[in-house]
Design a protein around this motif. Structure first.
Motif, PDB file in Angstrom:
ATOM      1  N   PHE A   1      -3.080   5.706  -4.233  1.00  0.00           N
ATOM      2  CA  PHE A   1      -3.479   6.638  -3.182  1.00  0.00           C
ATOM      3  C   PHE A   1      -4.872   7.215  -3.415  1.00  0.00           C
ATOM      4  O   PHE A   1      -5.732   7.181  -2.529  1.00  0.00           O
ATOM      5  CB  PHE A   1      -2.454   7.769  -3.062  1.00  0.00           C
ATOM      6  CG  PHE A   1      -1.141   7.345  -2.471  1.00  0.00           C
ATOM      7  CD1 PHE A   1      -0.926   6.041  -2.037  1.00  0.00           C
ATOM      8  CD2 PHE A   1      -0.099   8.245  -2.347  1.00  0.00           C
ATOM      9  CE1 PHE A   1       0.285   5.640  -1.490  1.00  0.00           C
ATOM     10  CE2 PHE A   1       1.125   7.858  -1.798  1.00  0.00           C
ATOM     11  CZ  PHE A   1       1.305   6.561  -1.375  1.00  0.00           C
TER      12      PHE A   1
ATOM     13  N   SER B   1       1.247  11.861   2.641  1.00  0.00           N
ATOM     14  CA  SER B   1       1.072  10.454   2.259  1.00  0.00           C
ATOM     15  C   SER B   1       1.518   9.502   3.360  1.00  0.00           C
ATOM     16  O   SER B   1       1.962   8.382   3.071  1.00  0.00           O
ATOM     17  CB  SER B   1       1.873  10.165   0.984  1.00  0.00           C
ATOM     18  OG  SER B   1       3.261  10.431   1.190  1.00  0.00           O
ATOM     19  N   ASP B   2       1.399   9.936   4.610  1.00  0.00           N
ATOM     20  CA  ASP B   2       1.759   9.063   5.725  1.00  0.00           C
ATOM     21  C   ASP B   2       0.579   8.157   6.053  1.00  0.00           C
ATOM     22  O   ASP B   2      -0.475   8.614   6.502  1.00  0.00           O
ATOM     23  CB  ASP B   2       2.140   9.893   6.947  1.00  0.00           C
ATOM     24  CG  ASP B   2       2.734   9.039   8.070  1.00  0.00           C
ATOM     25  OD1 ASP B   2       2.633   7.794   7.971  1.00  0.00           O
ATOM     26  OD2 ASP B   2       3.275   9.610   9.037  1.00  0.00           O
ATOM     27  N   ALA B   3       0.756   6.845   5.827  1.00  0.00           N
ATOM     28  CA  ALA B   3      -0.334   5.893   6.052  1.00  0.00           C
ATOM     29  C   ALA B   3      -0.718   5.799   7.517  1.00  0.00           C
ATOM     30  O   ALA B   3      -1.827   5.369   7.844  1.00  0.00           O
ATOM     31  CB  ALA B   3       0.051   4.521   5.526  1.00  0.00           C
TER      32      ALA B   3
ATOM     33  N   THR C   1       0.822  -1.217   0.000  1.00  0.00           N
ATOM     34  CA  THR C   1       0.000   0.000   0.000  1.00  0.00           C
ATOM     35  C   THR C   1       0.856   1.267   0.000  1.00  0.00           C
ATOM     36  O   THR C   1       0.372   2.334  -0.391  1.00  0.00           O
ATOM     37  CB  THR C   1      -0.943   0.030   1.217  1.00  0.00           C
ATOM     38  OG1 THR C   1      -0.152   0.012   2.418  1.00  0.00           O
ATOM     39  CG2 THR C   1      -1.879  -1.166   1.212  1.00  0.00           C
ATOM     40  N   VAL C   2       2.117   1.159   0.436  1.00  0.00           N
ATOM     41  CA  VAL C   2       2.980   2.344   0.502  1.00  0.00           C
ATOM     42  C   VAL C   2       4.360   2.107  -0.107  1.00  0.00           C
ATOM     43  O   VAL C   2       5.082   3.081  -0.382  1.00  0.00           O
ATOM     44  CB  VAL C   2       3.148   2.826   1.964  1.00  0.00           C
ATOM     45  CG1 VAL C   2       1.830   3.325   2.512  1.00  0.00           C
ATOM     46  CG2 VAL C   2       3.705   1.711   2.851  1.00  0.00           C
TER      47      VAL C   2
ATOM     48  N   VAL D   1      -3.367   8.785   1.959  1.00  0.00           N
ATOM     49  CA  VAL D   1      -3.434   7.328   2.084  1.00  0.00           C
ATOM     50  C   VAL D   1      -3.607   6.923   3.544  1.00  0.00           C
ATOM     51  O   VAL D   1      -3.353   5.785   3.915  1.00  0.00           O
ATOM     52  CB  VAL D   1      -2.167   6.680   1.466  1.00  0.00           C
ATOM     53  CG1 VAL D   1      -0.942   6.963   2.319  1.00  0.00           C
ATOM     54  CG2 VAL D   1      -2.352   5.201   1.207  1.00  0.00           C
TER      55      VAL D   1
END
Length: 248
Positions: free
Chosen positions: A121, A175-177, A111-112, A184
């Motif tokens: 994303f 974009s920090d899960a 996912t990342v 995301v």
């Protein structure tokens, strides 16, 4: 096909989609780092079958709404198209996930991690939330106008659509899960996404109950036993049959 049978199939599809797609969500949170391959592939398989059920639900729900009020055909079709676009985004995203895991020689979080991850994303986040909101608004409007189901179905559709739209601006927050509110983040990709699954599950159950009520209402009355004379109700010392033939 019989309308009651169609509603039963749609209800079963809704329940199946809700259960399978909700079941795969906890698998995303089992590991703090890169998950093992079995974890990723298992959640993708659950999602594939869940999406198949969801497609059946979407098409059947569209059919039910159109038959309930033909003037709302465009609204029902809008809901169908938005739902199918959402499913397409989910399938594309998970295909990218599976491909990343299958070719990687070391554990990765698809996912990342990897060059394909950023392409997911918006599909999991803002795009998915927008299509979900469009589907829920159109479905809520159609259900409210046709009064096919209880009023809570339309009301919750509007509320959940607003909740999904609230996560669309998350594209501006990195974009920090691990963040709740990011492009995301788990708020936009898991928390808000689960709203649709709960709604589909609840609507599937409601449609099954409606089909059960209709099925009971259309059951034929039991026939009298063969060879048994019908009973006569006494009327003033005589039977109804004798009262009908006795001259006044």
């Amino acid at each position: 096909m019989d309308e009651t049978l169609i509603r039963r199939v749609v209800g079963i599809a809704g329940v199946g989609a809700g259960v399978l797609l909700l079941a795969q969500t906890p698998l995303y949170f089992m590991y703090s780092g890169a998950p093992p391959d079995w974890n990723v592939l298992t959640r993708i398989l659950l999602s594939l079958f869940g999406c198949a059920f969801l497609i059946a639900f979407l098409v059947g729900f569209w059919n039910i709404l159109r038959h309930a009020d033909p003037t709302l055909d465009w609204v029902a079709t809008t809901a169908l198209c938005a739902g199918l676009v959402y499913v397409t985004g989910v399938l594309v995203s998970q295909s990218l996930e599976a491909g990343t895991v299958i070719v990687s020689e070391v554990p990765v979080d698809p996912t990342v991690d990897g060059p394909l991850a950023p392409g997911q994303f918006l599909l999991y986040g803002a795009t998915g939330r927008t299509m979900t909101a469009l589907f829920l608004v159109a479905s809520g409007f159609a259900v409210s106008r046709t009064r096919l189901l209880h009023s809570w179905v339309g009301a919750t559709a509007y509320l959940l659509a607003a909740a999904n739209l609230a996560f669309v601006p998350s594209v501006f927050f990195g974009s920090d899960a691990a963040d709740f509110y990011s492009a995301v983040g788990w708020g936009a990709t898991a928390f808000a996404a689960s709203f649709l699954m709960f709604w589909v599950l609840a609507v599937g159950i409601a449609i099954l109950r409606l089909a059960g009520v209709e099925g009971n209402a259309t059951m034929p009355a039991p026939e009298p036993e063969h060879g048994r004379a019908p009973e006569h109700t006494p009327v003033a010392g005589r039977t109804r049959a004798s009262a009908a033939v006795t001259p006044r």
